[in-house]
Design a protein around this motif. Structure first.
Motif, PDB file in Angstrom:
ATOM      1  N   ARG A 148       3.757   7.718  -6.505  1.00  0.00           N
ATOM      2  CA  ARG A 148       4.438   6.550  -6.262  1.00  0.00           C
ATOM      3  C   ARG A 148       4.136   5.231  -7.142  1.00  0.00           C
ATOM      4  O   ARG A 148       4.709   4.374  -7.537  1.00  0.00           O
ATOM      5  CB  ARG A 148       3.997   6.202  -4.826  1.00  0.00           C
ATOM      6  N   ILE A 149       2.689   5.295  -7.840  1.00  0.00           N
ATOM      7  CA  ILE A 149       2.312   4.358  -8.805  1.00  0.00           C
ATOM      8  C   ILE A 149       3.163   4.524 -10.124  1.00  0.00           C
ATOM      9  O   ILE A 149       3.521   3.657 -10.491  1.00  0.00           O
ATOM     10  CB  ILE A 149       0.902   4.689  -9.071  1.00  0.00           C
ATOM     11  N   GLN A 150       3.416   5.744 -10.179  1.00  0.00           N
ATOM     12  CA  GLN A 150       4.431   5.898 -11.522  1.00  0.00           C
ATOM     13  C   GLN A 150       5.767   5.455 -11.202  1.00  0.00           C
ATOM     14  O   GLN A 150       6.654   4.848 -12.353  1.00  0.00           O
ATOM     15  CB  GLN A 150       4.412   7.520 -11.800  1.00  0.00           C
ATOM     16  N   ASN A 151       6.311   5.580 -10.065  1.00  0.00           N
ATOM     17  CA  ASN A 151       7.694   5.060  -9.612  1.00  0.00           C
ATOM     18  C   ASN A 151       7.488   3.546  -9.793  1.00  0.00           C
ATOM     19  O   ASN A 151       8.539   2.813 -10.335  1.00  0.00           O
ATOM     20  CB  ASN A 151       7.742   5.747  -8.040  1.00  0.00           C
ATOM     21  N   VAL A 152       6.610   3.003  -9.350  1.00  0.00           N
ATOM     22  CA  VAL A 152       6.136   1.593  -9.622  1.00  0.00           C
ATOM     23  C   VAL A 152       6.764   1.197 -11.069  1.00  0.00           C
ATOM     24  O   VAL A 152       7.140   0.207 -11.385  1.00  0.00           O
ATOM     25  CB  VAL A 152       5.204   1.099  -8.801  1.00  0.00           C
ATOM     26  N   ALA A 153       5.750   1.888 -11.856  1.00  0.00           N
ATOM     27  CA  ALA A 153       5.487   1.845 -13.274  1.00  0.00           C
ATOM     28  C   ALA A 153       7.122   1.795 -13.855  1.00  0.00           C
ATOM     29  O   ALA A 153       7.723   1.047 -14.607  1.00  0.00           O
ATOM     30  CB  ALA A 153       4.651   2.706 -13.879  1.00  0.00           C
ATOM     31  N   ASN A 154       7.961   2.628 -13.393  1.00  0.00           N
ATOM     32  CA  ASN A 154       9.231   2.619 -13.583  1.00  0.00           C
ATOM     33  C   ASN A 154      10.037   1.616 -13.465  1.00  0.00           C
ATOM     34  O   ASN A 154      11.102   0.868 -14.227  1.00  0.00           O
ATOM     35  CB  ASN A 154       9.954   4.073 -13.181  1.00  0.00           C
ATOM     36  N   ARG A 195      12.444 -12.563  -2.733  1.00  0.00           N
ATOM     37  CA  ARG A 195      13.253 -11.549  -2.545  1.00  0.00           C
ATOM     38  C   ARG A 195      12.766 -10.271  -1.916  1.00  0.00           C
ATOM     39  O   ARG A 195      11.675  -9.724  -2.343  1.00  0.00           O
ATOM     40  CB  ARG A 195      14.246 -11.097  -3.922  1.00  0.00           C
ATOM     41  N   VAL A 196      13.100  -9.701  -0.870  1.00  0.00           N
ATOM     42  CA  VAL A 196      12.668  -8.622  -0.183  1.00  0.00           C
ATOM     43  C   VAL A 196      13.496  -7.323  -0.555  1.00  0.00           C
ATOM     44  O   VAL A 196      14.589  -7.287  -0.404  1.00  0.00           O
ATOM     45  CB  VAL A 196      12.390  -8.726   1.190  1.00  0.00           C
ATOM     46  N   LEU A 197      12.906  -6.228  -1.232  1.00  0.00           N
ATOM     47  CA  LEU A 197      13.271  -5.131  -1.650  1.00  0.00           C
ATOM     48  C   LEU A 197      12.710  -4.141  -1.292  1.00  0.00           C
ATOM     49  O   LEU A 197      11.481  -4.009  -0.710  1.00  0.00           O
ATOM     50  CB  LEU A 197      13.404  -5.038  -3.218  1.00  0.00           C
ATOM     51  N   SER A 198      13.246  -2.673  -1.457  1.00  0.00           N
ATOM     52  CA  SER A 198      12.594  -1.353  -1.054  1.00  0.00           C
ATOM     53  C   SER A 198      12.127  -1.010  -2.672  1.00  0.00           C
ATOM     54  O   SER A 198      12.735  -0.887  -3.425  1.00  0.00           O
ATOM     55  CB  SER A 198      13.651  -0.548  -0.509  1.00  0.00           C
ATOM     56  N   SER A 199      10.912  -0.401  -2.322  1.00  0.00           N
ATOM     57  CA  SER A 199      10.137   0.154  -3.560  1.00  0.00           C
ATOM     58  C   SER A 199      10.604   1.673  -3.647  1.00  0.00           C
ATOM     59  O   SER A 199      10.528   2.124  -4.848  1.00  0.00           O
ATOM     60  CB  SER A 199       8.458   0.250  -3.429  1.00  0.00           C
ATOM     61  N   LEU A 200      11.224   2.073  -2.630  1.00  0.00           N
ATOM     62  CA  LEU A 200      11.866   3.508  -2.677  1.00  0.00           C
ATOM     63  C   LEU A 200      13.322   3.908  -2.907  1.00  0.00           C
ATOM     64  O   LEU A 200      13.705   5.042  -3.022  1.00  0.00           O
ATOM     65  CB  LEU A 200      11.223   4.251  -1.355  1.00  0.00           C
ATOM     66  N   GLN A 201      13.969   2.742  -2.852  1.00  0.00           N
ATOM     67  CA  GLN A 201      15.407   2.814  -3.402  1.00  0.00           C
ATOM     68  C   GLN A 201      15.851   1.667  -4.066  1.00  0.00           C
ATOM     69  O   GLN A 201      15.505   0.581  -3.638  1.00  0.00           O
ATOM     70  CB  GLN A 201      16.117   3.190  -2.045  1.00  0.00           C
ATOM     71  N   ASP A 202      16.967   1.772  -4.710  1.00  0.00           N
ATOM     72  CA  ASP A 202      17.370   0.776  -5.377  1.00  0.00           C
ATOM     73  C   ASP A 202      18.372  -0.124  -4.490  1.00  0.00           C
ATOM     74  O   ASP A 202      19.048   0.122  -3.500  1.00  0.00           O
ATOM     75  CB  ASP A 202      18.476   1.125  -6.451  1.00  0.00           C
ATOM     76  N   GLY A 210       0.571  -1.122   0.138  1.00  0.00           N
ATOM     77  CA  GLY A 210       0.052  -0.009   0.038  1.00  0.00           C
ATOM     78  C   GLY A 210       0.605   1.154  -0.017  1.00  0.00           C
ATOM     79  O   GLY A 210       0.467   2.318  -0.579  1.00  0.00           O
ATOM     80  N   THR A 211       2.024   1.350   0.669  1.00  0.00           N
ATOM     81  CA  THR A 211       2.690   2.544   0.753  1.00  0.00           C
ATOM     82  C   THR A 211       3.681   2.494  -0.550  1.00  0.00           C
ATOM     83  O   THR A 211       3.659   3.796  -0.878  1.00  0.00           O
ATOM     84  CB  THR A 211       3.711   2.500   1.886  1.00  0.00           C
ATOM     85  N   SER A 212       3.933   1.552  -1.213  1.00  0.00           N
ATOM     86  CA  SER A 212       4.399   1.763  -2.532  1.00  0.00           C
ATOM     87  C   SER A 212       3.574   2.437  -3.379  1.00  0.00           C
ATOM     88  O   SER A 212       4.086   2.624  -4.629  1.00  0.00           O
ATOM     89  CB  SER A 212       5.144   0.251  -3.052  1.00  0.00           C
ATOM     90  N   VAL A 213       2.329   2.075  -3.588  1.00  0.00           N
ATOM     91  CA  VAL A 213       1.230   2.551  -4.374  1.00  0.00           C
ATOM     92  C   VAL A 213       0.561   3.558  -3.710  1.00  0.00           C
ATOM     93  O   VAL A 213      -0.817   3.735  -4.155  1.00  0.00           O
ATOM     94  CB  VAL A 213       0.428   1.428  -4.797  1.00  0.00           C
ATOM     95  N   GLY A 214       0.885   4.451  -2.719  1.00  0.00           N
ATOM     96  CA  GLY A 214       0.083   5.209  -2.014  1.00  0.00           C
ATOM     97  C   GLY A 214      -0.465   6.509  -2.675  1.00  0.00           C
ATOM     98  O   GLY A 214      -1.495   7.112  -1.957  1.00  0.00           O
TER      99      GLY A 214
END
Length: 408
Positions: free
Chosen positions: A18-24, A227-234, A10-14
């Motif tokens: 952020r939705i556009q960030n996910v799309a990237n 694999r657990v990763l961050s949606s906000l950083q690489d 939810g926070t990743s697509v809040g």
């Protein structure tokens, strides 16, 4: 080319940004030649908003109708993410749980996935599309919409990965992986590059909140690399896989993978109970019948024909459990009932324990050196747990983290 299932919470697509960030992020994997299936949650706060609206109308909403209502949150997200991908030039198509279909049992609000029909998804992947699936939801054999309960979107992603025989299931959250312990308690905590299913299950059950136990159990059962990763950083995140998938030399290195702890603990003691067969059942039976989960148990045999019995439960269950235990004490003629809700449980987890001795003694020495008294001890093949006074939680975790060089 790999088939990858990704999950965004939810926070990743809040919000739209952020939705556009996910799309990237998704687009990068497509550019690298991979096939991608994405499972998403509702936008952060949306499920709470819908729940509040329902309670304005009904004090106790019917679970079937709540499932119909709450699944609209994910439907919004899948459509917006598909639009964002399309706008960037990447063909995408969205599906709700019932459109896939993700088939579940008929237990509303906490349904379990029974089968996923992969034909439609494979058909779209073969046409070069990104498939965006609503997490947290499914459909019964009768066509009723269901939700999967807490951690449902993680479970959806892992189940999709299993059904599609995906190369990896990536869970994107607001943290960049699994750490040796909570960085808020130990700032020097390190992100683990990898951890076994077995270790992750123990850590999740002991208080580590990175992943829901249910999704890890599913991944372990079907051997789906997580694999657990961050949606906000690489970053590379943390890979969770079977013990057999690790190289032997890597398995020899870490004796301890992490330290988990739980503040949600309470202890009950019944003293001077007649020491005879069946007394343990008489004590614990009523507690279990009240759907109260019992964790650690210690029984001490006395020299006067009596025994003392101590066990731990979740702190929120203490009032009910205490009343039940007092009633049992009267029936058994026990001397005294005591309780303590100022305890915590600290656990050290690592597959290295299977082949190395001395870990328990080092743990106990470290606590003793810091004047921390151990009240209860529990062990498994890959875990040592102790119960201590809650005022020593931070000191204990920090000391153990340093003693076992987890910051290295």
């Amino acid at each position: 080319m790999a088939l990858i299932v990704q999950k965004y919470g939810g926070t990743s697509v809040g919000n739209i940004e952020r939705i556009q960030n996910v799309a990237n992020k998704v687009a990068k994997f497509v550019d690298d030649g991979h096939q991608v299936v994405v499972a998403v949650s509702a936008m952060s706060g949306e499920t709470n908003r819908l729940t509040a609206m329902a309670h304005e109308i009904q004090a106790r909403p019917i679970k079937r109708e709540m499932d119909v209502l709450l699944t609209t949150g994910e439907q919004v997200t899948i459509a917006l993410l598909s639009m964002a991908l399309q706008e960037k030039g990447y063909p995408a198509i969205s599906y709700t749980g019932w459109q896939v279909p993700i088939k579940t049992d008929a237990v509303h609000s906490k349904a379990r996935i029974e089968e996923i029909d992969s034909e439609k998804i494979f058909g779209q992947l073969n046409q070069g599309k990104v498939v965006v699936v609503a997490g947290f939801q499914g459909v019964t054999p009768d066509g009723d919409i269901t939700t999967l309960g807490r951690g449902g979107s993680d479970t959806t992603a892992v189940a999709l990965a299993a059904a599609l025989n995906a190369d990896e299931c990536q869970i994107y959250t607001d943290v960049d992986g699994v750490y040796t312990t909570d960085p808020r308690v130990v700032p020097q905590a390190k992100r683990l590059d990898h951890i076994t299913f077995e270790e992750m299950l123990e850590m999740a059950s002991l208080g580590a909140k990175v992943l829901q136990i249910r999704s890890v159990e599913f991944a372990s059962k079907y051997n789906v690399p997580l694999r657990v990763l961050s949606s906000l950083q690489d970053g590379g995140g943390t890979l969770i896989t079977s013990e057999e998938n690790f190289k032997e030399n890597e398995m020899e290195k870490p004796l301890i993978s992490g330290i988990a702890f739980s503040r949600d603990e309470a202890k009950l003691m019944i003293l001077g109970v007649p020491d005879k067969p069946g007394v343990a059942y008489q004590i614990l039976g009523p507690i279990s019948d009240a759907n109260i989960e019992i964790d650690m148990i210690i029984q001490n045999q006395g020299i006067d024909g009596t025994t003392d019995f101590t066990f731990t439960i979740a702190r929120g269950d203490l009032p009910v459990a205490l009343d039940l235990l007092k009633s049992t004490a009267n029936k058994l003629g026990a001397r005294e009932v005591l309780s303590d809700d100022t305890i915590v449980k600290i656990s050290m987890v690592g597959v290295g324990m299977k082949s190395h001795s001395g870990i328990a003694s080092q743990m106990f020495k470290t606590l003793a050196d810091n004047d921390i008294n151990i009240q209860m001890i529990g062990t498994t093949e890959i875990k040592i747990s102790v119960v201590i006074d809650e005022q020593y939680l931070e000191l204990a975790v920090q000391s153990l983290h340093e003693a076992f060089e987890l910051d290295k």
